[in-house]
Enzyme design. Sequence first.
Site, short mmCIF file in Angstrom:
data_model
loop_
_atom_site.label_atom_id
_atom_site.label_comp_id
_atom_site.label_asym_id
_atom_site.label_seq_id
_atom_site.Cartn_x
_atom_site.Cartn_y
_atom_site.Cartn_z
N ASN A 749 0.76 -1.25 0.00
CA ASN A 749 0.00 0.00 0.00
C ASN A 749 0.79 1.30 0.00
O ASN A 749 0.25 2.33 -0.36
CB ASN A 749 -0.92 0.03 1.21
CG ASN A 749 -1.92 -1.10 1.22
OD1 ASN A 749 -2.68 -1.25 0.27
ND2 ASN A 749 -1.89 -1.91 2.25
N TYR A 750 2.03 1.26 0.44
CA TYR A 750 2.74 2.53 0.65
C TYR A 750 3.97 2.74 -0.20
O TYR A 750 4.30 3.87 -0.55
CB TYR A 750 3.14 2.66 2.12
CG TYR A 750 1.96 2.93 3.01
CD1 TYR A 750 1.37 4.19 3.04
CD2 TYR A 750 1.40 1.94 3.80
CE1 TYR A 750 0.28 4.46 3.84
CE2 TYR A 750 0.31 2.19 4.61
CZ TYR A 750 -0.24 3.46 4.63
OH TYR A 750 -1.33 3.72 5.42
#
Length: 792
Positions: A749-750
């Site tokens: 996600n990051y």
Amino acid sequence: MSSSSEEDNIALSKRSHKSKNGSSTKRKKLHPPSSEDEDDLPLSKRAETATPSASPVKKRKLDSNGSSSKSNGTSKSSSSTKKRIKVESNPSTPKNSVKKSSSSTVTPNNVTKSAKKEKETKKDSKTKVKAEEVKEDSPSQSQQAEDEDDDSYKWWEAEDLDGEVKWDTLEHNGVLFPPEYEPLPSHIKLFYDGKPIDLPPVVEEVVGFYAAMLETDHAKNPVFQNNFFEDLVQIIKETKNEQLRATIKDFNKCDFSKMYTYFEQLREEKKSLSKDEKKRIKEEKEKLEEPFKTCYLNGRPEMVGNFRVEPPGLFRGRGAHPKTGKLKRRVFPENVTLNLGKNAKIPEPPAGHEWGEIRHDNTVAWLAMWKENIADSLKYVRFAASSSIKGQSDFKKFETARQLKHHVESIRKDYTKNLKSELMQDRQLASATYLIDKFALRAGGEKGDDEADTVGCCSLRFEHITLKPPNIVVFDFLGKDSIRYYQEVEVDKQVFKNLRIFKKSPKGPGDDLFDRINPSLLNKQLQNYMKGLTAKVFRTYNASKTMQDQLDLITNEGTVAEKIVKFNAANRTVAILCNHQRTVSKSHGSVVQKINDKLKELLWQKIRLKKMILQIEPNLKKKDKAYFEEINDLIKEDEQYIHEIVIQRQREQVLKKMARDNEKLKAEKEPLLTEKSESIKEKLDKIKELEKEYKAELKSGKPEVKKQLTVEKLKQQIETIETRIVNTSLQLKDKEDNSEVSLGTSKMNYIDPRLTVMFSKKYDVPIEKLFTKTLREKFTWAIESTDKDWRF
DNA sequence: TCTACAACTTAGTACACAAGTA
DNA sequence: TACTTGTGTACTAAGTTGTAGA
């Protein structure tokens, strides 16, 4: 304690008081006048769409002309304006209008090109297109699929639609419902007050949910038990079985053990099925699921994510969730809203049922939806992570984060200045932004009393930080998923000063630290710097930036395995920044103990071999002092402990093998082996001999040297052991470092996936070693559009 | 201005299956 | 080959954010 005059001024004139109701979670906060948005996103990053059907213009978010982001006539459709049809006996399709607008799209390819002309701007055309005008004459799925090229659709190589309108046509087969409840065999019963109870299937099902979880931590939680039992009583009430209602009154009189044993037995049976049987079941399942796995988005096949309707069960809330254990009720077709293209065939609902509602809302990216009964929130069936629609969304997310690097300096400069603002609200905004930027805190929205008490930046309370002069702050709070955030950190002196002001009397435990701000306010301010900038973008930006910085430190040396270790270390830095944790597995302690034992044993083996060398050539001890320095490192107790481990292990191996053989013999109805059987006795006797040998060795300090051994051979063996020691030590370190850190969340996600692809290409590490199959599918756009020189 | 809600992303956990090991 | 351990995926809970509407 005296405070500065500045502190006093602010404290007296601007500081808020305790929230009116004294509640720690509910309060009123002030809102500043909204500011007009500026268009900070380079317009060159938005390509124009190529086809009329794909060229509607978006009217909100990343608005091209720099006007306000506030919605106008073309804002997101409300429930009243969205096209919806109640499924009645004679479904019809009224021509409600759906606002439609979109802009041209940013794709990895065109952004690469346009990034070179960073400063160029281009105005989007602003053509409103009504939904009725959207082409809905979709060809049949199979026809369209045949028309597709062999390769799957590469949205990042195309100019695609973006913005308000998410699709033109959407076809799918609905959702897959869980199987109906099958009552238990008649002899499996709940016992109440020592007596078996006959339960109607609807009640038995709920009782079974709990019984199946009997040995879990959830089932031992009193809140869980209470909520479960309350809902069970309600279910019984609904059956109108008065006798049952009068009987089952006390949770503590319920005995679920018979049911639990039965479920365990079923699990075991399932586990021990033959390979073929398992294969057959899997194939049947796949056949059943096949129609729901794929949908057609603008005529192209796309994978659906969670096409299975969530089965009923007991709600497993995380942390101290007040509703944990409540019954998650069964979802029926009547509860489900389907979202489809206007001309798409409405899938048949299960026999005897009807769909709750059919919508044709092309401004959203879900296929089906229902309301769950725990928090009264909506659950959606969405596209899979590998779908183009999700890929585009991911790409945009990372591009927004990348844009932040052009603004972050001025944001930091401003909030540093505003840390001293005369206005309490501005000072709080500046301090909160500092924390979000520096420590990757989440925004922290307000939460209700019927949720777990967790916080983020804006919802931090008095008790969540401790100040240690001159400028140390200890954060200790439960964040998302009730994961503890504990950090003792050094902060800017002015931030420290501010936090002291924000904590000043009359505030006390339960009061908000940032009582003048909320995420909405904070985000509004951030958007003055850059369109699309919100608190969460800082997390993505700082995570990816950290990863880039960490990767920059890695030299292109060593084996692929070594490079992966370094990559994972970089990944770990990011995961720690984001506080991504995982529960230490129950077996962690014993696994670590085993590795430690293994290390000790290896060291013992090494020392033993060196002692053997000295028995062959005693004068080597003087010649090569360093080499033999460690031969006295193990004390007798250690040595004895290792002897015991080795002997015990060997004995266990023999006995386990015997047990296995006996299973077979039993099946073949042959006489069973015992420890007295010749073959077994022989093995056990050998172990006994070894035990004697070790005892003697412990006494003399001299291991027996076999005739065929030479110094050279022994040195070779030592070398092998040393390699194993290095590897095992690394394994141990890896275990300990990673036991509480979850690398997956940040990777998924990051961390901009293009960083991983860049690393893979630049350092010749196969992408398969860095991304799992699922991640490769999710990030195909990054894999196919990134080169070795790419930078975040 | 505030709240509720819709729609989306982010997150840890459970479990199935694969890989490693004896 | 059988068992153990590790890995990957599915599941779904829990966040964030933007907007409508009272």
